[in-house]
Design an enzyme around this catalytic site. Structure first.
Site, short mmCIF file in Angstrom:
data_model
loop_
_atom_site.label_atom_id
_atom_site.label_comp_id
_atom_site.label_asym_id
_atom_site.label_seq_id
_atom_site.Cartn_x
_atom_site.Cartn_y
_atom_site.Cartn_z
N ASP A 194 0.77 -1.24 0.00
CA ASP A 194 0.00 0.00 0.00
C ASP A 194 0.81 1.29 0.00
O ASP A 194 0.45 2.24 -0.68
CB ASP A 194 -0.96 0.00 1.21
CG ASP A 194 -1.81 1.26 1.27
OD1 ASP A 194 -2.27 1.71 0.21
OD2 ASP A 194 -2.01 1.80 2.37
N CYS A 227 -19.67 -4.15 -13.72
CA CYS A 227 -20.52 -3.20 -12.99
C CYS A 227 -21.87 -3.01 -13.69
O CYS A 227 -22.88 -2.70 -13.04
CB CYS A 227 -19.82 -1.85 -12.86
SG CYS A 227 -18.47 -1.83 -11.66
N CYS A 282 -22.74 7.98 -1.97
CA CYS A 282 -21.66 8.80 -1.39
C CYS A 282 -22.24 10.03 -0.68
O CYS A 282 -22.89 10.87 -1.31
CB CYS A 282 -20.68 9.23 -2.47
SG CYS A 282 -19.32 10.25 -1.80
N CYS A 284 -13.84 13.15 -0.66
CA CYS A 284 -14.01 11.79 -0.13
C CYS A 284 -13.80 11.80 1.39
O CYS A 284 -12.81 12.33 1.90
CB CYS A 284 -13.01 10.86 -0.81
SG CYS A 284 -12.99 9.18 -0.13
N CYS A 338 -19.48 3.43 -0.17
CA CYS A 338 -19.45 2.99 -1.57
C CYS A 338 -19.04 1.52 -1.69
O CYS A 338 -19.45 0.83 -2.63
CB CYS A 338 -18.54 3.88 -2.41
SG CYS A 338 -16.78 3.81 -2.00
#
Length: 364
Positions: A150, A204, A214, A230, A260
Site C-alpha cells: 500500500d 458493474c 456517497c 471523499c 461505496c
C-alpha cells in the site's frame, strides 16, 4: 507515505525442472500462507491506467496528497520503480465484515470507523505474509524480489485488475467476483518471468449504487474520484480544517468511510473474513464519541497502538470526533465540545467551536 519494501534478494540454484508451472506453485504456497486471492501480471501498466492517474492529478483531485504527483512516474511505470522487475504477483486479503458496516452510521452518539481499521494494522499483517511468500520464491526460483504493501508508489488496483483479481469498479476500488469490494492488496515485484493471468473484465453494468450513496458526492463521474470530497481522504489524509460544506455529509464517520464499498451488489458472494486480526473489536465497532473526544496524546497512542488509526495522531483524530459530535444532535455531548474550544491545536479548537455551535442550534 513511505515505501514499505524489501531489498532485492537473490536465491541460490535450484532444480527448476520440478516446477513446471511456477504460477501454480506460487499460488498454492500463497493460499497456504493465508492469502485469499493471488494473480500474476507483467511489471507494466497500460495507457489507460496512466491516463487515469494523470487526469486525477491534473484535476487536483489528489488534494494534500502531494506524494501522488511527486512519484507519478514510478506509479505509472512499475519498471521505473525497479527496472529489473519482470512480473508482479498481486495478493488479496479479505476483510469482509460479518454484519452491515453501515449500521453504525445511524448511531450518532458513537463513531463509525472504517471496517479495515477496527482491529490491527493490516499493513503489518500482509507484509509479514508477503515476506514469507517472497522467501519461497527466492529459494525455489533463484529470482530477486521486492515486497510492497500500500505505502509504496505502486498502482495497486490497476495491477490487481491486470492480474485477474477483479476490476476497478465505478467507485474506483477493486471489485472481486468472490470477495466483493473487501480485498486488501499487496504486491511482490520479481525478476521471475511469469505468464499473465486472464483478466475478468468489467461487471458493474448499469449499477450506480456506489456513486449514488456517497454522502459528500465525491464521484464527478463513474470511475472518477475527487479525493478532496471523499470522507476517507478528509478524515485520514487531510490535515487542516475540514471544509464546512462537507461536514454534515461526514455524519459520525471518524476514520474512513465504507459506504461505496458496502453497497456493492457483488458483496453478496463475499464470506466474512476468518482472519482474526481483521475482525472488528468491541472497542472499535461502536466507540462512544464522549470517550474518544477526551483522549489526550498519551491515551490516544495507548488506545491505538498497533492500529492504522495511530498514524493520523491525536489532533486529527479528535478533530474528526468533534465533527461527529457536531452532527450528533446529542446535547449531552455539548460539554465535551466546549471543553476543547481552547485546545492548543487550532484545528481542534476550530472544530470544537463548530461542534458547539451546531448543538447550540438544538437548544429551545
Amino acid at each position: 507515505m513511505t515505501a514499505m519494501e524489501s531489498k532485492p534478494t537473490r536465491g541460490g540454484a535450484t532444480d527448476k525442472g520440478r516446477w513446471a508451472d511456477p504460477r501454480s506453485q506460487i499460488r498454492d504456497n500463497a493460499m497456504r500462507i493465508g492469502f485469499d486471492a493471488v494473480g500474476f501480471c507483467p511489471a507494466t501498466l497500460g495507457p489507460e491506467a496512466r491516463a487515469r492517474l494523470a487526469h486525477f492529478i491534473q484535476a487536483g483531485y489528489h488534494g494534500d496528497m502531494g506524494w501522488l504527483a511527486a512519484k507519478a512516474e514510478q506509479r505509472s511505470h512499475p519498471q521505473s520503480l525497479w527496472p529489473e522487475a519482470r512480473s508482479v504477483i498481486v495478493v488479496g486479503f479479505s476483510y469482509a465484515p460479518k454484519d452491515d458496516p453501515l449500521a453504525i452510521t445511524a448511531q450518532r452518539s458513537k463513531g463509525a470507523i472504517s471496517v479495515y481499521a477496527r482491529n490491527r494494522d493490516y499493513h503489518d499483517l500482509i507484509k509479514g505474509k508477503l515476506k514469507h511468500l517472497a522467501q519461497v520464491l527466492v529459494s525455489r526460483f533463484a529470482c530477486e524480489v521486492k515486497v510492497f504493501v500500500d505505502t509504496a508508489p505502486v498502482m495497486e488496483k490497476p495491477l490487481a485488475q491486470s492480474s485477474g483479481l477483479g476490476w476497478q469498479g465505478k467507485h474506483t476500488n477493486l471489485v472481486s467476483r468472490d470477495h466483493g469490494s473487501w480485498l486488501l492488496l499487496g504486491e511482490i515485484y520479481t525478476t521471475l518471468q511469469l505468464q499473465q493471468d486472464e483478466t475478468t473484465g468489467d461487471h458493474c453494468g448499469s449499477c450506480s449504487r456506489c456513486l449514488d450513496v456517497c454522502p459528500t458526492k465525491a464521484f464527478p463521474a463513474p470511475y472518477r474520484l475527487d479525493a478532496t470530497r471523499c470522507i476517507s481522504y478528509l478524515t485520514i489524509e487531510h490535515k487542516g480544517p475540514i471544509p464546512h460544506d462537507l461536514r454534515k455529509g461526514i455524519g459520525n464517520r471518524i476514520y474512513g468511510c465504507d459506504d461505496c464499498l458496502a453497497v456493492c451488489p457483488w458483496n453478496k458472494f463475499a464470506r466474512p473474513t476468518t482472519h482474526e486480526q481483521l475482525i472488528g473489536t468491541d472497542t472499535l465497532n461502536a466507540p462512544l464519541l464522549a470517550e474518544l473526544v477526551a483522549l489526550d496524546d498519551h491515551r490516544f497512542r495507548s488506545m491505538f497502538s498497533g492500529s492504522p488509526i495511530k498514524r493520523i495522531g491525536r489532533n486529527r483524530f479528535v478533530r474528526n470526533v468533534l465533527i461527529a459530535i457536531g452532527n450528533s444532535n446529542d446535547l449531552a455531548l455539548r460539554p465535551s465540545a466546549e471543553a476543547l474550544r481552547l485546545d492548543p491545536d487550532p484545528v481542534v479548537a476550530e472544530a470544537a467551536d463548530w461542534a458547539a455551535e451546531q448543538l447550540d442550534q438544538l437548544s429551545p
